[in-house]
Design a protein around this motif. Structure first.
Motif, PDB file in Angstrom:
ATOM      1  N   HIS A  39       0.878  -1.177   0.000  1.00  0.00           N
ATOM      2  CA  HIS A  39       0.000   0.000   0.000  1.00  0.00           C
ATOM      3  C   HIS A  39       0.911   1.222   0.000  1.00  0.00           C
ATOM      4  CE1 HIS A  39      -3.692   2.258   1.802  1.00  0.00           C
ATOM      5  NE2 HIS A  39      -2.830   3.142   1.304  1.00  0.00           N
ATOM      6  N   LEU A  40       0.739   2.076  -1.014  1.00  0.00           N
ATOM      7  CA  LEU A  40       1.532   3.296  -1.170  1.00  0.00           C
ATOM      8  C   LEU A  40       0.672   4.498  -0.818  1.00  0.00           C
ATOM      9  CD1 LEU A  40       4.075   4.805  -2.320  1.00  0.00           C
ATOM     10  CD2 LEU A  40       2.908   4.753  -4.531  1.00  0.00           C
ATOM     11  N   ALA A  54      -0.294   0.096   9.303  1.00  0.00           N
ATOM     12  CA  ALA A  54       0.696  -0.973   9.465  1.00  0.00           C
ATOM     13  C   ALA A  54       0.465  -1.769  10.743  1.00  0.00           C
ATOM     14  CB  ALA A  54       2.106  -0.384   9.454  1.00  0.00           C
ATOM     15  N   GLN A  55      -0.047  -1.096  11.774  1.00  0.00           N
ATOM     16  CA  GLN A  55      -0.359  -1.789  13.019  1.00  0.00           C
ATOM     17  C   GLN A  55      -1.586  -2.680  12.871  1.00  0.00           C
ATOM     18  OE1 GLN A  55      -0.840   1.540  15.649  1.00  0.00           O
ATOM     19  NE2 GLN A  55       1.358   1.759  16.054  1.00  0.00           N
ATOM     20  N   LYS A  56      -2.596  -2.159  12.168  1.00  0.00           N
ATOM     21  CA  LYS A  56      -3.875  -2.859  12.096  1.00  0.00           C
ATOM     22  C   LYS A  56      -3.948  -3.895  10.976  1.00  0.00           C
ATOM     23  CE  LYS A  56      -6.652   0.756  14.266  1.00  0.00           C
ATOM     24  NZ  LYS A  56      -7.818   1.670  14.152  1.00  0.00           N
ATOM     25  N   VAL A  57      -3.067  -3.751   9.977  1.00  0.00           N
ATOM     26  CA  VAL A  57      -3.087  -4.684   8.835  1.00  0.00           C
ATOM     27  C   VAL A  57      -1.672  -5.248   8.667  1.00  0.00           C
ATOM     28  CG1 VAL A  57      -3.836  -4.995   6.447  1.00  0.00           C
ATOM     29  CG2 VAL A  57      -4.798  -3.128   7.799  1.00  0.00           C
ATOM     30  N   ASP A  59      -0.489  -7.953   7.562  1.00  0.00           N
ATOM     31  CA  ASP A  59      -0.179  -8.798   6.409  1.00  0.00           C
ATOM     32  C   ASP A  59      -0.025  -7.981   5.121  1.00  0.00           C
ATOM     33  OD1 ASP A  59      -2.850  -8.171   6.486  1.00  0.00           O
ATOM     34  OD2 ASP A  59      -3.558 -10.126   5.799  1.00  0.00           O
ATOM     35  N   TRP A  60       0.155  -6.676   5.264  1.00  0.00           N
ATOM     36  CA  TRP A  60       0.502  -5.785   4.157  1.00  0.00           C
ATOM     37  C   TRP A  60       1.748  -4.997   4.521  1.00  0.00           C
ATOM     38  CZ3 TRP A  60      -2.430  -3.592  -0.258  1.00  0.00           C
ATOM     39  CH2 TRP A  60      -3.528  -4.382  -0.621  1.00  0.00           C
ATOM     40  N   ASN A  61       2.462  -4.537   3.511  1.00  0.00           N
ATOM     41  CA  ASN A  61       3.521  -3.549   3.701  1.00  0.00           C
ATOM     42  C   ASN A  61       2.981  -2.175   3.343  1.00  0.00           C
ATOM     43  OD1 ASN A  61       5.588  -5.307   4.556  1.00  0.00           O
ATOM     44  ND2 ASN A  61       6.096  -5.831   2.438  1.00  0.00           N
ATOM     45  N   PHE A  62       3.508  -1.141   4.018  1.00  0.00           N
ATOM     46  CA  PHE A  62       3.037   0.225   3.815  1.00  0.00           C
ATOM     47  C   PHE A  62       4.228   1.148   3.571  1.00  0.00           C
ATOM     48  CE2 PHE A  62      -0.249  -1.976   6.040  1.00  0.00           C
ATOM     49  CZ  PHE A  62      -1.416  -1.518   5.441  1.00  0.00           C
ATOM     50  N   LEU A  63       4.089   1.976   2.547  1.00  0.00           N
ATOM     51  CA  LEU A  63       5.149   2.900   2.162  1.00  0.00           C
ATOM     52  C   LEU A  63       4.562   4.300   2.035  1.00  0.00           C
ATOM     53  CD1 LEU A  63       8.036   3.534   1.141  1.00  0.00           C
ATOM     54  CD2 LEU A  63       7.243   2.922  -1.157  1.00  0.00           C
ATOM     55  N   GLY A  64       5.103   5.237   2.810  1.00  0.00           N
ATOM     56  CA  GLY A  64       4.668   6.622   2.737  1.00  0.00           C
ATOM     57  C   GLY A  64       5.703   7.479   2.036  1.00  0.00           C
ATOM     58  N   LEU A  65       5.258   8.287   1.081  1.00  0.00           N
ATOM     59  CA  LEU A  65       6.128   9.226   0.385  1.00  0.00           C
ATOM     60  C   LEU A  65       5.770  10.641   0.822  1.00  0.00           C
ATOM     61  CD1 LEU A  65       6.082   7.853  -3.288  1.00  0.00           C
ATOM     62  CD2 LEU A  65       7.459   7.095  -1.334  1.00  0.00           C
ATOM     63  N   GLU A  66       6.803  11.441   1.119  1.00  0.00           N
ATOM     64  CA  GLU A  66       6.552  12.808   1.592  1.00  0.00           C
ATOM     65  C   GLU A  66       7.683  13.707   1.118  1.00  0.00           C
ATOM     66  OE1 GLU A  66       5.446  16.201   2.899  1.00  0.00           O
ATOM     67  OE2 GLU A  66       4.083  14.491   3.132  1.00  0.00           O
ATOM     68  N   ILE A  67       7.319  14.925   0.680  1.00  0.00           N
ATOM     69  CA  ILE A  67       8.293  15.847   0.105  1.00  0.00           C
ATOM     70  C   ILE A  67       8.953  16.739   1.158  1.00  0.00           C
ATOM     71  CG2 ILE A  67       6.704  17.750  -0.371  1.00  0.00           C
ATOM     72  CD1 ILE A  67       8.076  17.931  -3.171  1.00  0.00           C
ATOM     73  N   ARG A  68       8.467  16.709   2.396  1.00  0.00           N
ATOM     74  CA  ARG A  68       9.059  17.523   3.462  1.00  0.00           C
ATOM     75  C   ARG A  68       9.955  16.631   4.324  1.00  0.00           C
ATOM     76  NH1 ARG A  68       3.311  19.856   5.166  1.00  0.00           N
ATOM     77  NH2 ARG A  68       2.841  17.740   4.466  1.00  0.00           N
ATOM     78  N   ALA A  69      11.265  16.814   4.169  1.00  0.00           N
ATOM     79  CA  ALA A  69      12.252  15.926   4.783  1.00  0.00           C
ATOM     80  C   ALA A  69      12.122  15.812   6.301  1.00  0.00           C
ATOM     81  CB  ALA A  69      13.664  16.367   4.394  1.00  0.00           C
ATOM     82  N   PRO A  70      11.905  16.905   7.052  1.00  0.00           N
ATOM     83  CA  PRO A  70      11.815  16.755   8.513  1.00  0.00           C
ATOM     84  C   PRO A  70      10.693  15.828   8.955  1.00  0.00           C
ATOM     85  CG  PRO A  70      12.131  19.057   7.925  1.00  0.00           C
ATOM     86  CD  PRO A  70      11.848  18.323   6.646  1.00  0.00           C
ATOM     87  N   LEU A  71       9.581  15.821   8.234  1.00  0.00           N
ATOM     88  CA  LEU A  71       8.489  14.924   8.587  1.00  0.00           C
ATOM     89  C   LEU A  71       8.888  13.474   8.375  1.00  0.00           C
ATOM     90  CD1 LEU A  71       5.353  16.782   7.135  1.00  0.00           C
ATOM     91  CD2 LEU A  71       6.311  16.897   9.436  1.00  0.00           C
ATOM     92  N   ALA A 196     -17.522   6.951   2.803  1.00  0.00           N
ATOM     93  CA  ALA A 196     -16.551   6.761   3.877  1.00  0.00           C
ATOM     94  C   ALA A 196     -15.329   6.015   3.349  1.00  0.00           C
ATOM     95  CB  ALA A 196     -17.177   5.973   5.031  1.00  0.00           C
ATOM     96  N   SER A 197     -14.263   6.151   4.067  1.00  0.00           N
ATOM     97  CA  SER A 197     -13.034   5.448   3.713  1.00  0.00           C
ATOM     98  C   SER A 197     -13.187   3.956   3.971  1.00  0.00           C
ATOM     99  CB  SER A 197     -11.878   6.008   4.532  1.00  0.00           C
ATOM    100  OG  SER A 197     -10.736   5.181   4.410  1.00  0.00           O
ATOM    101  N   PRO A 198     -12.592   3.100   3.141  1.00  0.00           N
ATOM    102  CA  PRO A 198     -12.644   1.664   3.373  1.00  0.00           C
ATOM    103  C   PRO A 198     -11.580   1.180   4.348  1.00  0.00           C
ATOM    104  CG  PRO A 198     -11.471   2.101   1.340  1.00  0.00           C
ATOM    105  CD  PRO A 198     -11.941   3.439   1.860  1.00  0.00           C
ATOM    106  N   PHE A 199     -10.751   2.096   4.847  1.00  0.00           N
ATOM    107  CA  PHE A 199      -9.601   1.704   5.661  1.00  0.00           C
ATOM    108  C   PHE A 199      -9.909   1.777   7.160  1.00  0.00           C
ATOM    109  CE2 PHE A 199      -7.675   3.826   1.832  1.00  0.00           C
ATOM    110  CZ  PHE A 199      -7.345   2.645   1.188  1.00  0.00           C
ATOM    111  N   PRO A 200      -9.232   0.978   7.967  1.00  0.00           N
ATOM    112  CA  PRO A 200      -9.445   1.013   9.426  1.00  0.00           C
ATOM    113  C   PRO A 200      -8.696   2.146  10.118  1.00  0.00           C
ATOM    114  CG  PRO A 200      -7.848  -0.679   8.898  1.00  0.00           C
ATOM    115  CD  PRO A 200      -8.343  -0.145   7.573  1.00  0.00           C
TER     116      PRO A 200
END
Length: 227
Positions: A39-40, A54-57, A59-71, A196-200
């Motif tokens: 999940h991207l 990532a905590q609740k699911v 059995d998946w991998n999660f990757l977050g992309l962000e353009i603000r380096a400190p975050l 609504a969102s389908p995500f937990p």
């Protein structure tokens, strides 16, 4: 955790400082099992949404992309403290980094979320918006058939423009199921937003909007069968 310093709310993705694409890490070192579905989350900000996912699911991998380096730096520190081996964050400009990051990824990209992106209201700045035709085309090449793209914003025109970019690409088809009870329709389409969102897990903006009773505009797209 590093000391908190002020982080700019918006940065210009067209600036030369964001022109260098990210380099893919060794995914077998990043994830405990790199063969789990991926999940991207594009524009993950502080990363709270994908961290909770990532905590609740597990059995998946999660990757977050962000353009603000400190975050990203703070998100990685917290990820390490929590020892989450199905979660990673990358500092990058998504518009030029998706392909080098994921073209050799060992598993299928099955889900993408783009939530509450920077609106860039001024017309001359709209080329800075994250969902551009090139990004949609790259996602089409990276995603598996049946993969899902989740879009949401608290600004209808922003969500509609994201939808327009995916509508233009024949690789994606919009879901028309699970419409909301208010039948809230897009301004210039006979299409209802999803309820609504389908995500937990939810983003901070999503929670705040719901607490205040403000509308959130949502749409789902599916990657159609590959030729």
């Amino acid at each position: 955790m590093p000391p908190i310093r002020r982080v700019r709310q918006h940065v210009n993705p067209l600036s030369h400082k964001y022109a260098i694409p990210a380099i893919a890490p060794d995914w077998s070192e990043i994830f405990a099992n790199p063969h789990l579905p991926l999940h991207l989350d594009i524009g993950c900000a502080k990363g709270d949404f994908v961290r909770e996912m990532a905590q609740k699911v597990p059995d998946w991998n999660f990757l977050g992309l962000e353009i603000r380096a400190p975050l990203v730096e703070r998100a990685l520190i917290r990820r390490n403290l929590d020892r989450q081996r199905n979660l990673h964050f990358v500092f990058c400009n998504a518009n030029n980094s998706l392909k080098p990051l994921l073209e050799n990824y060992p598993s299928a990209l099955q889900c993408v979320s783009i939530q509450f992106p920077d609106p860039w209201f001024k017309k001359r700045h709209q080329k800075r918006r994250v969902v551009q035709p090139e990004l949609v085309s790259t996602l089409a090449t990276l995603m598996t058939a049946g993969g899902k793209v989740w879009l949401q914003s608290d600004i209808e025109t922003v969500c509609q423009e994201m939808c327009d970019r995916f509508d233009e690409n024949p690789a994606f088809a919009r879901s028309s199921s699970h419409q909301n009870a208010q039948h809230q329709k897009a301004q210039h389409q006979n299409v209802q937003w999803l309820d609504a969102s389908p995500f937990p897990a939810k983003t901070d903006r999503e929670r705040v909007g719901e607490e205040k009773g403000l509308p959130v505009y949502r749409a789902m797209y599916f990657r159609q069968g590959l030729p």
